[in-house]
Design an enzyme around this catalytic site. Sequence first.
Site, PDB file in Angstrom:
ATOM      1  N   GLY A  12       0.824  -1.207   0.000  1.00 42.39           N
ATOM      2  CA  GLY A  12       0.000   0.000   0.000  1.00 42.39           C
ATOM      3  C   GLY A  12       0.854   1.251   0.000  1.00 42.39           C
ATOM      4  CB  ALA A  14       2.414   2.949   4.709  1.00 46.02           C
ATOM      5  CG  ASN A  39      -7.750  -1.627   3.108  1.00 46.92           C
ATOM      6  OD1 ASN A  39      -8.441  -2.352   2.406  1.00 46.92           O
ATOM      7  ND2 ASN A  39      -7.658  -1.791   4.419  1.00 46.92           N
ATOM      8  CB  SER A  40      -3.273   2.345  -0.513  1.00 47.69           C
ATOM      9  OG  SER A  40      -2.680   2.360   0.762  1.00 47.69           O
ATOM     10  CB  ALA A  43      -8.101   5.410  -0.228  1.00 48.97           C
ATOM     11  CD  GLN A  44     -15.257   5.181  -2.900  1.00 47.10           C
ATOM     12  OE1 GLN A  44     -16.057   6.051  -2.547  1.00 47.10           O
ATOM     13  NE2 GLN A  44     -15.635   3.955  -3.185  1.00 47.10           N
ATOM     14  CD  GLU A 111     -13.333  13.226   2.881  1.00 50.14           C
ATOM     15  OE1 GLU A 111     -12.879  12.538   3.819  1.00 50.14           O
ATOM     16  OE2 GLU A 111     -13.059  12.996   1.690  1.00 50.14           O
ATOM     17  CG  ASP A 204      -2.359 -11.873   6.861  1.00 51.28           C
ATOM     18  OD1 ASP A 204      -3.186 -12.565   7.479  1.00 51.28           O
ATOM     19  OD2 ASP A 204      -2.427 -11.665   5.634  1.00 51.28           O
ATOM     20  CG  HIS A 225     -16.990   4.828   5.746  1.00 48.89           C
ATOM     21  ND1 HIS A 225     -18.155   5.330   5.190  1.00 48.89           N
ATOM     22  CD2 HIS A 225     -15.992   5.636   5.333  1.00 48.89           C
ATOM     23  CE1 HIS A 225     -17.848   6.405   4.467  1.00 48.89           C
ATOM     24  NE2 HIS A 225     -16.547   6.605   4.543  1.00 48.89           N
ATOM     25  NE  ARG A 271     -14.714   8.643   7.683  1.00 49.32           N
ATOM     26  CZ  ARG A 271     -13.670   8.324   6.914  1.00 49.32           C
ATOM     27  NH1 ARG A 271     -12.751   7.487   7.374  1.00 49.32           N
ATOM     28  NH2 ARG A 271     -13.539   8.842   5.704  1.00 49.32           N
ATOM     29  CG  HIS A 328     -13.463   2.871   6.635  1.00 49.55           C
ATOM     30  ND1 HIS A 328     -13.395   2.483   5.311  1.00 49.55           N
ATOM     31  CD2 HIS A 328     -12.936   4.122   6.684  1.00 49.55           C
ATOM     32  CE1 HIS A 328     -12.848   3.450   4.597  1.00 49.55           C
ATOM     33  NE2 HIS A 328     -12.545   4.448   5.403  1.00 49.55           N
ATOM     34  CD  GLU A 352      -6.405  -0.005   8.478  1.00 49.05           C
ATOM     35  OE1 GLU A 352      -7.448  -0.353   9.057  1.00 49.05           O
ATOM     36  OE2 GLU A 352      -6.340   0.131   7.231  1.00 49.05           O
ATOM     37  NE  ARG A 363      -8.676   6.471   8.839  1.00 48.54           N
ATOM     38  CZ  ARG A 363      -9.290   6.840   7.709  1.00 48.54           C
ATOM     39  NH1 ARG A 363      -9.056   8.030   7.182  1.00 48.54           N
ATOM     40  NH2 ARG A 363     -10.147   6.027   7.127  1.00 48.54           N
TER      41      ARG A 363
END
Length: 514
Positions: A12, A14, A39-40, A43-44, A111, A204, A225, A271, A328, A352, A363
């Site tokens: 991802g 990171a 997940n990166s 990401a929307q 947001e 993992d 989310h 959130r 999320h 993450e 977050r």
Amino acid sequence: MPQTDVIIIGSGIAALSAAYYLKHKNVIVITKSSWTESNSMLAQGGIAAAIHKNDSWKNHYEDTLIAGCHHNNKHNVKKLVTEGPIEIVKWCKNGMTFDTDNNNQFLLGKEGAHSHNRILHAGGDATGREMTMFLYNKIKSKAVLIENEMALDLIIENGTCLGVRTKANNGALNTYLASKTIVASGGCGAVYGHTSNADVITGDGIAMAFRAGAEITDMEFIQFHPTMLNIEGRCVGLISEAVRGEGAVLINDRGEAFMHNIHHQKDLAPRDVVSRAIFEEMKKGHNVYLDISPITNFKERFPTVSNICRENGVNIEHGKLPVAPGMHFLMGGIRTNDKGETSIKDLFAIGETACTGVHGANRLASNSLLEGLVFGKNVASHILSVPFEKRASYSIDEGTDSQGQKLNLPTRKHIQRVMSEYVGIQRTEAELTIAVNWFKTYQSTFFDLNVKNLTREEMETINLLTIGWLISSSALKRTESRGGHYRLDFPYTNDNEWNERQIIRTKEEMYAEV
């Protein structure tokens, strides 16, 4: 037995950020599926940064603390919000492009829990994908990328991480030694049935580090989310928070805009607040919708969301999208400092998978991509500043051959059902106790594994069991409600002091409880 300077587990943003800044070292990036499965990539919403002249890092800092219910590590939050804009400007100079208006000014969205418009987007609602692909193209000729190979266990000797053992899709076991090892394998969305996470995100890295004896913290703080597309009780895709930032409103099946009476920021409340409000509406028997009729250019502004709706038979022309909360983001993880160092020498964690404390108990929207960039660079800079040691050849003890033995493992769906029913958006002592006791029956599978004869599915199940125990037992021990950890039997806390009652879970602690 391959040796290298740095091993990075994960692909991802990171992981790729760290790989980019380590470009003068020999780097191996290992990912258990395709590098695009992260997940990166999904990401929307965008990436938050105080770059507008009317905004400041102090505003972003305060918003992050408020959303995180003051459980944040303030030092690391300051690093995030001050170094973030510098990093974004640098990437723009290197060729990364974000959406702009006709005057070539950044289109900055707003947001939940943000006091200013500070969310940059790329490709409308495909920011994570655009940024991840950009970084990948920067590092693909410099790092060795190994796909379809699952990290099984870290190699630890005398309190030092020497590398990692893996299993390829064809069943081959491999051992990689490195001077430094970075875990950047994402969160643990698959432990819940309804999640926005990629299918491969099964916790993992955290479970692997836990087995190795690393400190794990804040696992009880789970962000749900608020707006997953809900089709007949199934969460089938994410509806970005940016949709509400553009004017969409949450309503129930009576047409009531219920957030107006719950929080002063209404639909753009933090959130955790919005998710609990939707959950309460659903408990009353109401369906919940996102009214997108105020957005005139929805298809152009949100092409990814539009495609998700089309693929699932939802006509956006009707103006109402059925939504429900879904798992999320994990605020907890492997405990690290601002340099990515864990409690094990030469083992680092970012993204993450790590818990730097920047997100606190909840977050702030669009801070995750920013964290990946900033702390990916920070861990790389630190690694480059310390001595590198060549690893001696290492003899792996594969343990006793357990072929023919049948492991007593539940199905993934059973784990998800336990987590959703007893460790969800609202929690009680009685429900958490049920979950903890259920996970305890499988504790014998958490440690001393003979990975030689385990399938990938079995390893993922063991990792999910480990993560489920960490979350549920941590939630049972935290006797307050704060952010993503909400207990009906304890009052909500949002004081202005750092909460020292973090739960640090170690291998030794679990052994003591067995």
